[in-house]
Design a protein around this motif. Structure first.
Motif, PDB file in Angstrom:
ATOM      1  N   PRO A  54      29.024  13.172 -51.473  1.00  0.00           N
ATOM      2  CA  PRO A  54      28.287  14.284 -52.084  1.00  0.00           C
ATOM      3  C   PRO A  54      28.890  14.679 -53.427  1.00  0.00           C
ATOM      4  N   ASP A  55      28.050  15.220 -54.293  1.00  0.00           N
ATOM      5  CA  ASP A  55      28.505  15.634 -55.613  1.00  0.00           C
ATOM      6  C   ASP A  55      29.496  16.784 -55.475  1.00  0.00           C
ATOM      7  N   GLY A  56      30.588  16.690 -56.216  1.00  0.00           N
ATOM      8  CA  GLY A  56      31.584  17.736 -56.185  1.00  0.00           C
ATOM      9  C   GLY A  56      32.582  17.603 -55.057  1.00  0.00           C
ATOM     10  N   GLU A  57      32.453  16.580 -54.254  1.00  0.00           N
ATOM     11  CA  GLU A  57      33.370  16.389 -53.136  1.00  0.00           C
ATOM     12  C   GLU A  57      34.813  16.263 -53.639  1.00  0.00           C
ATOM     13  N   ALA A  58      35.708  16.960 -52.984  1.00  0.00           N
ATOM     14  CA  ALA A  58      37.123  16.913 -53.359  1.00  0.00           C
ATOM     15  C   ALA A  58      37.914  16.260 -52.237  1.00  0.00           C
TER      16      ALA A  58
END
Lengths: 126, 126
Positions: A38-42
């Motif tokens: 997912p976008d922004g996954e850290a």
DNA sequence: TCCAAGGTATGACTTGCATCGTACCTTGCG
DNA sequence: CGCAAGGTACGATGCAAGTCATACCTTGGA
């Protein structure tokens, strides 16, 4: 000018450094996994389970960071890495699709990259 | 299997080798010039006037050939190099656009890559 | 036929890079 | 507080890559 952690600004991201960074299969794998998530996954550095020592992992993440592909922020004990998805798409549209497609073909998928090449649709629908 | 001159087949072109080949600025320049020229254009190695010795030029062209980026055919005295444009677009759509865009920005063009990212329209209208 | 020009092959050199071991720092937790 | 865990820094090492000089081959033209 890069900040003191080594992150280049959007306009400072150079194609040569990006390609050099992506020339290594381990680093390509990191970016591919991030691009597939997912976008922004850290994620932490260790969550990738790279088959190399700790020092080498640090080296690879530094290379990715200084190339402008990922962003690393301190979070207590760990150091979370996130993909600079929008920045990469802005400067090198379609590049992430190529990496994701490589993972697909290695996973035994059918030939062809489908709709790769478009600016959107790289990650899963968030 | 690559032929005896080292050209890989379409399905044998690997992203890792391609990225490694394009990591070198001299090789990137060769591909960029070919991508910016008409489709099917054949040029001699020496026509690029790379600032290195003859042996090094041979080395770089061999790398590009074995990565699957160019095709080299003997033509009498010289050896003509052509871009494998369709093959590259087929396997890595949009990749050539990124290289051409790099040349544009270095030449003093305005920011932004325009319509880069599409499969077509990399070279001039032939 | 002889020579110049374009490329290639080979060997050597230098630099850069991936890797590791070790020591060290910081944070979180018991 | 004391310790384990995640990362980093530093030094060392081995290997791959870029570069060159030289010798050689082939082709085309004078």
């Amino acid at each position: 000018m890069p900040d003191r952690e080594g992150h280049p600004e959007l306009t400072e991201i150079e194609l040569g450094k990006v390609l050099s960074a992506l020339a290594d299969p381990l680093r390509r794998r990191v970016v591919r996994e991030l691009a597939g998530g997912p976008d922004g996954e850290a994620r932490t550095c260790s969550s990738f389970a790279l088959p190399v020592g700790k020092a080498t992992v640090t080296h690879h993440f530094r290379t990715l960071r200084e190339a402008g592909l990922i962003r690393q922020v301190d979070r207590g004990n760990s150091r979370m890495a996130t993909l600079r998805r929008a920045d990469i798409e802005d400067r090198f549209p379609g590049l992430l699709s190529l990496l994701v497609a490589e993972g697909v073909e290695e996973a035994g998928g059918a030939g062809g990259v489908g709709d790769a090449g478009g600016a959107g649709g790289v990650g899963p629908a968030v």
